[in-house]
Write a protein that holds these residues in place. Structure first.
Motif, PDB file in Angstrom:
ATOM      1  N   UNK A   1      83.297  82.449  40.491  1.00 16.63           N
ATOM      2  CA  UNK A   1      83.857  82.454  41.856  1.00 16.63           C
ATOM      3  C   UNK A   1      83.887  81.034  42.409  1.00 16.63           C
ATOM      4  N   UNK A   2      82.767  80.335  42.242  1.00 18.83           N
ATOM      5  CA  UNK A   2      82.679  78.948  42.722  1.00 18.83           C
ATOM      6  C   UNK A   2      83.770  78.086  42.089  1.00 18.83           C
ATOM      7  N   UNK A   3      83.940  78.257  40.765  1.00 15.46           N
ATOM      8  CA  UNK A   3      84.930  77.453  40.036  1.00 15.46           C
ATOM      9  C   UNK A   3      86.345  77.785  40.510  1.00 15.46           C
ATOM     10  N   UNK A   4      86.641  79.060  40.673  1.00 15.98           N
ATOM     11  CA  UNK A   4      87.976  79.450  41.133  1.00 15.98           C
ATOM     12  C   UNK A   4      88.278  78.869  42.525  1.00 15.98           C
ATOM     13  N   UNK A   5      87.312  78.993  43.401  1.00 13.27           N
ATOM     14  CA  UNK A   5      87.545  78.538  44.780  1.00 13.27           C
ATOM     15  C   UNK A   5      87.805  77.029  44.798  1.00 13.27           C
ATOM     16  N   UNK A   6      87.002  76.283  44.044  1.00 11.30           N
ATOM     17  CA  UNK A   6      87.200  74.821  44.010  1.00 11.30           C
ATOM     18  C   UNK A   6      88.525  74.474  43.334  1.00 11.30           C
ATOM     19  N   UNK A   7      88.821  75.164  42.218  1.00  8.04           N
ATOM     20  CA  UNK A   7      90.062  74.873  41.492  1.00  8.04           C
ATOM     21  C   UNK A   7      91.267  75.125  42.398  1.00  8.04           C
ATOM     22  N   UNK A   8      91.270  76.257  43.069  1.00 11.16           N
ATOM     23  CA  UNK A   8      92.439  76.645  43.850  1.00 11.16           C
ATOM     24  C   UNK A   8      92.560  75.853  45.154  1.00 11.16           C
ATOM     25  N   UNK A   9      91.433  75.352  45.656  1.00 14.62           N
ATOM     26  CA  UNK A   9      91.516  74.576  46.901  1.00 14.62           C
ATOM     27  C   UNK A   9      91.724  73.090  46.624  1.00 14.62           C
ATOM     28  N   UNK A  10      91.121  72.599  45.512  1.00 11.42           N
ATOM     29  CA  UNK A  10      91.092  71.141  45.326  1.00 11.42           C
ATOM     30  C   UNK A  10      91.585  70.666  43.964  1.00 11.42           C
ATOM     31  N   UNK A  11      91.953  71.585  43.078  1.00 11.37           N
ATOM     32  CA  UNK A  11      92.192  71.190  41.687  1.00 11.37           C
ATOM     33  C   UNK A  11      93.639  70.932  41.306  1.00 11.37           C
ATOM     34  N   UNK A  12      94.567  71.021  42.252  1.00  9.42           N
ATOM     35  CA  UNK A  12      95.994  70.932  41.890  1.00  9.42           C
ATOM     36  C   UNK A  12      96.349  69.605  41.215  1.00  9.42           C
ATOM     37  N   UNK A  13      95.783  68.499  41.718  1.00  8.88           N
ATOM     38  CA  UNK A  13      96.158  67.187  41.162  1.00  8.88           C
ATOM     39  C   UNK A  13      95.687  67.070  39.715  1.00  8.88           C
ATOM     40  N   UNK A  14      94.468  67.556  39.449  1.00  5.88           N
ATOM     41  CA  UNK A  14      93.955  67.524  38.070  1.00  5.88           C
ATOM     42  C   UNK A  14      94.827  68.379  37.160  1.00  5.88           C
ATOM     43  N   UNK A  15      95.177  69.570  37.634  1.00  6.82           N
ATOM     44  CA  UNK A  15      95.987  70.465  36.815  1.00  6.82           C
ATOM     45  C   UNK A  15      97.335  69.820  36.480  1.00  6.82           C
ATOM     46  N   UNK A  16      97.969  69.204  37.475  1.00  6.97           N
ATOM     47  CA  UNK A  16      99.259  68.546  37.213  1.00  6.97           C
ATOM     48  C   UNK A  16      99.089  67.433  36.187  1.00  6.97           C
ATOM     49  N   UNK A  17      97.958  66.723  36.276  1.00  8.14           N
ATOM     50  CA  UNK A  17      97.728  65.614  35.346  1.00  8.14           C
ATOM     51  C   UNK A  17      97.478  66.126  33.931  1.00  8.14           C
ATOM     52  N   UNK A  18      96.660  67.160  33.793  1.00 10.61           N
ATOM     53  CA  UNK A  18      96.346  67.651  32.442  1.00 10.61           C
ATOM     54  C   UNK A  18      97.601  68.262  31.818  1.00 10.61           C
ATOM     55  N   UNK A  19      98.394  68.913  32.632  1.00 11.62           N
ATOM     56  CA  UNK A  19      99.610  69.530  32.114  1.00 11.62           C
ATOM     57  C   UNK A  19     100.587  68.461  31.630  1.00 11.62           C
ATOM     58  N   UNK A  20     100.673  67.391  32.378  1.00 15.13           N
ATOM     59  CA  UNK A  20     101.623  66.362  31.941  1.00 15.13           C
ATOM     60  C   UNK A  20     101.080  65.627  30.710  1.00 15.13           C
ATOM     61  N   UNK A  21      99.764  65.498  30.603  1.00 14.44           N
ATOM     62  CA  UNK A  21      99.178  64.902  29.390  1.00 14.44           C
ATOM     63  C   UNK A  21      99.489  65.777  28.170  1.00 14.44           C
ATOM     64  N   UNK A  22      99.284  67.083  28.334  1.00 18.06           N
ATOM     65  CA  UNK A  22      99.554  68.018  27.231  1.00 18.06           C
ATOM     66  C   UNK A  22     101.047  68.029  26.877  1.00 18.06           C
ATOM     67  N   UNK A  23     101.893  67.888  27.901  1.00 17.81           N
ATOM     68  CA  UNK A  23     103.334  67.808  27.620  1.00 17.81           C
ATOM     69  C   UNK A  23     103.618  66.601  26.731  1.00 17.81           C
ATOM     70  N   UNK A  24     102.855  65.523  26.934  1.00 11.63           N
ATOM     71  CA  UNK A  24     102.982  64.352  26.068  1.00 11.63           C
ATOM     72  C   UNK A  24     102.597  64.688  24.634  1.00 11.63           C
ATOM     73  N   UNK A  25     101.528  65.458  24.469  1.00 10.81           N
ATOM     74  CA  UNK A  25     101.134  65.891  23.122  1.00 10.81           C
ATOM     75  C   UNK A  25     102.238  66.710  22.469  1.00 10.81           C
TER      76      UNK A  25
END
Ligand SMILES: Cc1ncc(COP(=O)(O)O)c(C=O)c1O
Length: 389
Positions: free
Chosen positions: A273-297
């Motif tokens: 629950x803690x992880x979901x709440x933090x991810x959904x409130x504050x994690x968007x920038x990290x997610x966009x970054x990891x996704x674009x890194x993986x797109x590079x792979x």
């Protein structure tokens, strides 16, 4: 790439009881292979999630908890509003220990022994195991074949369509029109839809303007459930925890009753629950970054395969970090390929037969670039050694 995050530096996962590295012998027979297998990533989760987990750990008390509270509900609502432009009805929210446990309960609620459950092929092995393990009949229809879909939904004993949206292992993102047609067909034939959207957060921005459309947007009068988790995109499946939406109030009450009784669920995993709440409130920038890194792979995989085997015409998936590669044009036999991959190249790459599609491989590139490069080089050499065409 990926700044201000460092996705290039490998985190040593060995000795952490992880399936990806430590459990490789269970599937491939030998230890020490470089793994590109089960769908998790080699990256630490978002710093914002880690900070929230640390704060929760410092509290020190891990008594029984509840997911039926506003912090969890509003974080999910915020995520759907900001990522999918979708206003969700948090009154429809349900919780389960994992997406597959939710799927299993729903199948038990909506089908009986021997009933038909329709899925798209190739099929994620977790679906196959859940459906056949419960004694239901798996009915496969090829991704994109709407005639076959209608034929299977029309059979009188077809009770549920398990939709994988986006689709694992092909990475296909269903369009709003495709989903609307699927919803109309399911409604016409009285088939319930369970939409597994665990890969939704990983739709690639490749210029084609693809977006994930949550099932809540197309659901009609028929029975439906959406099951998902932040665990895939934010890479915390071992925290366990998932959630979903169930349209019908009676179904919702029955589902939650079963979670409490059949599953004996007394408490959600509070760290999830803690992880979901933090991810959904504050994690968007990290997610966009990891996704674009993986797109590079994935771009690297496309380049390398294009140079070595142009006849494959391989293009990256629309979503996810799994490269699903059709090697049939090269006349590659899976046992021969696996022997070379394991014995000579010392890599673990999923064979397509796991998903009912021999002749394909599924290469997980949710990892630092250097490892992805090693994986694709090993694959290119092995395919070169065993190709018959
Ligand atoms: C489509 C799909 N659903 C469900 C899961 C597993 O989710 P959980 O661990 O929450 O059961 C996976 C994991 O790879 C998946 O690809």
């Amino acid at each position: 790439m990926g700044a201000p995050y460092d996705f290039d530096t490998a985190v040593d996962r060995r000795g952490t009881w992880c399936v990806q590295w430590d459990g490789v012998a269970d599937r491939f027979g030998v230890d020490g292979l470089l793994p590109f297998t089960i769908s998790d990533m080699d990256f630490a989760t978002a710093p914002e999630v880690l900070a929230a987990l640390r704060a929760r750990l410092d509290h020190g008390v891990f008594g029984y908890s509840t997911w039926q509270q506003d912090d969890f509900r509003s974080a999910i609502a915020h995520w759907y509003a900001t990522r999918y432009g979708t206003e969700i009805d948090t009154g429809q929210l349900v919780y389960g220990p994992s997406v597959l446990s939710q799927l299993s309960q729903l199948l038990q609620m909506w089908t009986g022994e021997g009933d038909g459950v329709v899925v798209h092929t190739p099929v994620y092995d977790g679906f196959r195991k859940a459906i056949t393990g419960l004694g239901r009949e798996l009915r496969g229809v090829p991704v994109g074949d709407e005639e076959a879909l209608e034929r299977e939904l029309a059979r009188p004993d077809a009770k549920v369509l398990v939709l994988c949206s986006p689709h694992n292992p092909t990475g296909r993102v269903w369009t709003a029109d495709e989903l609307a047609r699927t919803a109309a067909l399911a409604e016409r034939y009285g088939v319930a839809v369970i939409s597994d959207e665990i890969h939704a957060d990983f739709v690639h921005d490749d210029g084609a303007g693809r977006v994930h459309v949550p099932w809540t947007r197309v659901a009609g009068e028929g029975r439906w459930a959406l099951v998902t988790s932040g665990s895939k995109a934010f890479n915390f499946p071992a925290l366990t925890g998932s959630y979903g939406f169930l349209g019908d109030p009676g179904d919702r009450a029955e589902f939650l009753r079963r979670m409490e009784t059949a599953e004996g669920l007394a408490s959600p995993a509070v760290l999830s629950l803690t992880a979901h709440i933090a991810a959904y409130r504050e994690g968007a920038a990290w997610l966009d970054a990891v996704r674009s890194y993986v797109a590079g792979n994935l771009g690297h995989v496309a380049e390398r395969l294009g140079a070595a085997f142009p006849e494959l015409g391989w293009v990256p998936p629309q979503a996810g970090y799994l490269a699903w590669i059709d090697l049939r044009p090269l006349g590659v036999e899976e046992p021969a390929l696996q022997r070379v991959l394991v014995e000579r190249e010392k890599v673990a790459i999923m064979g397509g037969s796991v998903y009912g599609a021999p002749g394909f491989v599924r290469l997980n590139v949710g990892c630092p670039r250097e490892k992805a490069v090693r994986g694709v080089e090993a694959l290119v050499r092995a395919v070169g050694a065993v190709r018959t065409v």
